[in-house]
Design an enzyme around this catalytic site. Structure first.
Site, PDB file in Angstrom:
ATOM      1  N   ASN A 137      33.497  41.353 -43.982  1.00  0.00           N
ATOM      2  CA  ASN A 137      34.395  40.252 -43.231  1.00  0.00           C
ATOM      3  C   ASN A 137      33.568  39.398 -43.529  1.00  0.00           C
ATOM      4  O   ASN A 137      31.873  39.562 -43.333  1.00  0.00           O
ATOM      5  CB  ASN A 137      34.468  40.488 -41.654  1.00  0.00           C
TER       6      ASN A 137
ATOM      7  N   LYS B  68      45.656  22.676 -27.809  1.00  0.00           N
ATOM      8  CA  LYS B  68      46.400  23.751 -27.379  1.00  0.00           C
ATOM      9  C   LYS B  68      47.813  23.909 -28.324  1.00  0.00           C
ATOM     10  O   LYS B  68      48.642  24.394 -28.595  1.00  0.00           O
ATOM     11  CB  LYS B  68      47.174  24.006 -25.739  1.00  0.00           C
TER      12      LYS B  68
ATOM     13  N   LYS C 226      41.028  34.916 -34.162  1.00  0.00           N
ATOM     14  CA  LYS C 226      40.497  34.011 -32.553  1.00  0.00           C
ATOM     15  C   LYS C 226      39.253  33.756 -32.876  1.00  0.00           C
ATOM     16  O   LYS C 226      38.503  33.305 -32.097  1.00  0.00           O
ATOM     17  CB  LYS C 226      40.717  35.410 -32.367  1.00  0.00           C
TER      18      LYS C 226
HETATM   19  O1  M6R Z   1      34.729  31.627 -29.663  1.00  0.00           O
HETATM   20  P1  M6R Z   1      34.531  30.491 -29.673  1.00  0.00           P
HETATM   21  O2  M6R Z   1      34.634  30.122 -27.821  1.00  0.00           O
HETATM   22  O3  M6R Z   1      33.346  30.130 -30.025  1.00  0.00           O
HETATM   23  O4  M6R Z   1      35.604  29.976 -30.287  1.00  0.00           O
HETATM   24  C1  M6R Z   1      35.700  28.009 -30.642  1.00  0.00           C
HETATM   25  C2  M6R Z   1      36.669  27.917 -31.053  1.00  0.00           C
HETATM   26  O5  M6R Z   1      37.148  28.508 -31.951  1.00  0.00           O
HETATM   27  C3  M6R Z   1      38.174  28.458 -30.284  1.00  0.00           C
HETATM   28  O6  M6R Z   1      37.852  27.639 -28.934  1.00  0.00           O
HETATM   29  C4  M6R Z   1      39.042  27.868 -30.811  1.00  0.00           C
HETATM   30  O7  M6R Z   1      38.630  25.849 -30.561  1.00  0.00           O
HETATM   31  C5  M6R Z   1      40.555  28.114 -30.549  1.00  0.00           C
HETATM   32  N1  M6R Z   1      40.891  28.766 -30.983  1.00  0.00           N
HETATM   33  C6  M6R Z   1      41.149  26.894 -29.516  1.00  0.00           C
HETATM   34  O8  M6R Z   1      41.748  27.482 -28.242  1.00  0.00           O
END
Ligand code: M6R
Length: 612
Positions: A102, A489, A607
């Site tokens: 990774n 969203k 994610k």
């Molecule tokens: O794990 P994190 O809160 O640091 O992630 C930040 C963003 O990658 C995350 O919020 C992303 O925008 C999601 N897919 C939102 O739904």
């Protein structure tokens, strides 16, 4: 993003690895693979597509595959398109080691050029295959797997969580970490390696988190950890509290819907034991040691990415307007390269669901190196941001599996509200005012429950607009970030283009987009700027835009102006976003269902974004 699971012990590793890979699917991926050692040889199967495709291919290749040591991987493409060849595991020139990875090897081209000169042949286009070849060369030279990994990594720039196995040394797994999370699951006569505890929690709850720059030499009954310079390190075993039910869908069609419906509970959990309603105050153990620095801070800087960045924007409204502390918000991805002016009396709050987002982690390290106090507002316990911060607050939302963040967002807002009350009280806000705010916050789970109890209007809106190509989301004040989050969203899971804007800014540009085909979602609670937002609604109406309003239960005026009205209970202005985002999460969800997209694993998204 990519997922890793490895096993060494007396059991058959194949079903253990496949189960682990299934549990990692939520992270988002495009191909999957497995390597095991059998009769002192590798058996490797990998392909583009899902873990189910991998399992089917394995079944066809060898339905009775049995091995005591192996590893699996789900890949989210960075270098090289998602196909069978670029899928992990990769192996070296002599096929004596196999590697899953990774992260990104930044200097892979320079290493590859040198290896090509030495006659190496590469099958695919990945940086990982280059690292596999390099480890193979070192293994040839030194004959010891852990040493070979150490030597190879000392030539590598970039980020990695890796696992390496070899039929020449089938009694061990070697793992290493820099910038990409990796943990060792400690079992009885068996050990595991994983990028995420959910992959192994059905087998063991005892884990060691590797730190950046650490290598682990893992056999079935021993784990040795060391630095890249071969100095032994001491690790503490942590108990993972994750319940299996938390990472299963439990009767819901999708994890996202389950997580939306969990919010009355998760918001409550974020406050539990922390909000002291009678005293009008807040107690946050994780900030105890840094409270002095927080109170004397010249300014607060909130930094994050994506949905967490939207939470930071709401936080800015709360912290400035209630606690009267100068607050700035910045994308972590920009912060890290802007070389911002940071002073020792600045406090930087990093907000992250996963606690592993590469940009946010890097912002933390930058701010820390400049002497600032860094605090994490994090969901995943034991994650890198949590461990590297001077202090912080866990949001306690539980595992969030849907790629589109929902419950983590409302928990982040709840924690920001708690921090605001704590600081405001410490800076002299009256107890009575604190009680009002605390009572209002405490009432939110019930109000969220009320919004969730009837989703029929939202489903009707989703049916009506499922073929729309664009959406506008407009809100003012702390509901402007709600507009941004609602639009994000929708984009993420329905693939409809959507923009969030401050409602009053519309007339400076986006108004050109308004016609009879443009759905415009207004967040219009009855607060101090209600009338202003109503004017903006009139501007859209005059141009025949189709209005969907998120409005308070007692607002009868809005029916005359909006084609659809989604009702939310009234709440105190600054906490309104915690409530107002719920219908927008649901709208995005039902739109995606209407359009038949993959709600929990939308295309191209991961994610936890552990690469830049
Ligand atoms: O794990 P994190 O809160 O640091 O992630 C930040 C963003 O990658 C995350 O919020 C992303 O925008 C999601 N897919 C939102 O739904």
């Amino acid at each position: 993003m990519c997922g890793i699971v490895g096993y060494i012990g007396s059991k058959n590793c194949v079903p253990i690895i496949l189960e682990g890979l299934r549990r990692l699917e939520y992270r988002g991926y495009d191909s999957a693979g497995i390597a095991v050692i059998r009769d002192d040889k590798f058996f490797i199967q990998k392909n583009a597509g899902k873990v189910a495709d991998l399992a089917a291919a394995l079944g066809k290749a060898d339905g009775s595959l049995f091995s005591h040591v192996g590893m699996g991987h789900t890949r989210w493409a960075t270098h090289g398109e998602p196909n069978d060849v670029n899928a992990h595991p990769h192996w070296d020139q002599k096929k004596q080691i196999a590697l899953v990875h990774n992260g990104i090897i930044e200097n892979y081209l320079a290493i590859k050029t040198k290896l090509l000169r030495d006659g190496h042949v590469f099958l695919g286009a990945t940086d990982t295959e280059v690292l596999a070849h390099l480890i193979g060369v070192m293994f040839d030279e030194c004959g010891d797997l852990a040493t070979a990994v150490r030597l190879a990594l000392s030539e590598v720039q970039g980020t990695y969580g890796i696992v390496v196995i070899s039929p020449r040394d089938p009694q061990r797994i070697v793992a290493a970490r820099r910038g990409s999370p990796l943990l060792i699951g400690v079992g009885d006569g068996e050990n595991f390696v994983a990028s995420d505890a959910s992959a192994i929690v059905s087998h063991t709850r005892q884990v060691l988190y590797l730190d950046d720059g650490e290598i682990a030499d893992v056999t079935c009954d021993h784990v040795r950890t060391m630095t890249i310079e071969d100095v032994d390190t001491q690790k503490t075993v942590h108990e993972v509290t994750l319940e299996l039910s938390q990472i299963e869908r439990g009767g819901f069609d999708h994890f996202m819907l389950k997580e939306i419906h969990e919010q009355p509970q998760t918001i409550h959990d974020a406050m539990r034991g922390r909000l002291l309603v009678d005293e009008g105050d807040v107690k946050l153990g994780g900030l105890q040691n840094t409270l002095g620095r927080l109170l004397s801070a010249r300014r607060l800087i909130l930094t994050a990415c994506g949905t967490s960045w939207h939470a930071a924007l709401v936080g800015e409204y709360m912290l400035e307007q209630i606690a009267r502390i100068p607050t700035e918000v910045e994308y972590a991805s920009e912060f890290r390269y802007r070389d911002p002016v940071i002073n020792v009396d600045d406090v930087v709050l990093l907000i992250s669901q996963s606690g592993e987002t590469a940009d946010t982690l890097s912002a933390l390290r930058d701010a820390k190196s400049k002497g600032a106090t860094v605090l994490g507002i994090v969901n995943v316990v034991g994650s890198s941001i949590a461990r590297e911060s001077h202090g912080g607050v866990y949001v306690h939302a539980g595992p969030e599996i849907g790629v589109a963040s929902t419950k983590a967002f409302t928990s982040q807002l709840t924690v920001l509200a708690l921090i605001t009350i704590l600081l405001a009280r410490a800076r002299g806000m009256a107890r009575e005012r604190g009680q009002v705010l605390a009572r209002e916050l405490a009432s939110l789970p019930e109000k969220v429950d009320a919004v969730l109890s009837d989703t029929s209007t939202i489903q009707q809106i989703a049916r009506e607009f499922k073929d729309a190509r664009n959406f506008l989301y407009l809100g003012r004040g702390s509901n402007f970030p709600v507009a941004l989050e609602g639009a994000l969203k929708l984009k993420e899971i329905s693939y409809i283009h959507a923009e969030g804007y401050p409602a009053a800014e519309m007339k400076h540009g986006p108004i050109a987009l308004i016609d009879r085909n443009m759905p415009v979602v207004f967040i219009v609670p009855r607060d101090g700027i209600y009338e202003k937002v109503i004017s903006n609604i009139q501007e859209v109406r005059a141009r025949k835009g189709r209005i969907i309003a998120v409005a308070n239960e007692d607002d009868s005026e809005i029916d005359k102006m909006a084609e659809f009205v989604i009702r939310v209970p009234h709440t105190y202005g600054f906490f309104g976003p915690i409530l107002n985002i719920i219908p927008l999460q649901l709208l995005a969800y039902y739109m995606a269902v209407e359009r038949g997209t993959n709600v929990d694993q939308p295309r191209n998204l991961a994610k936890s974004v552990t690469v830049e």
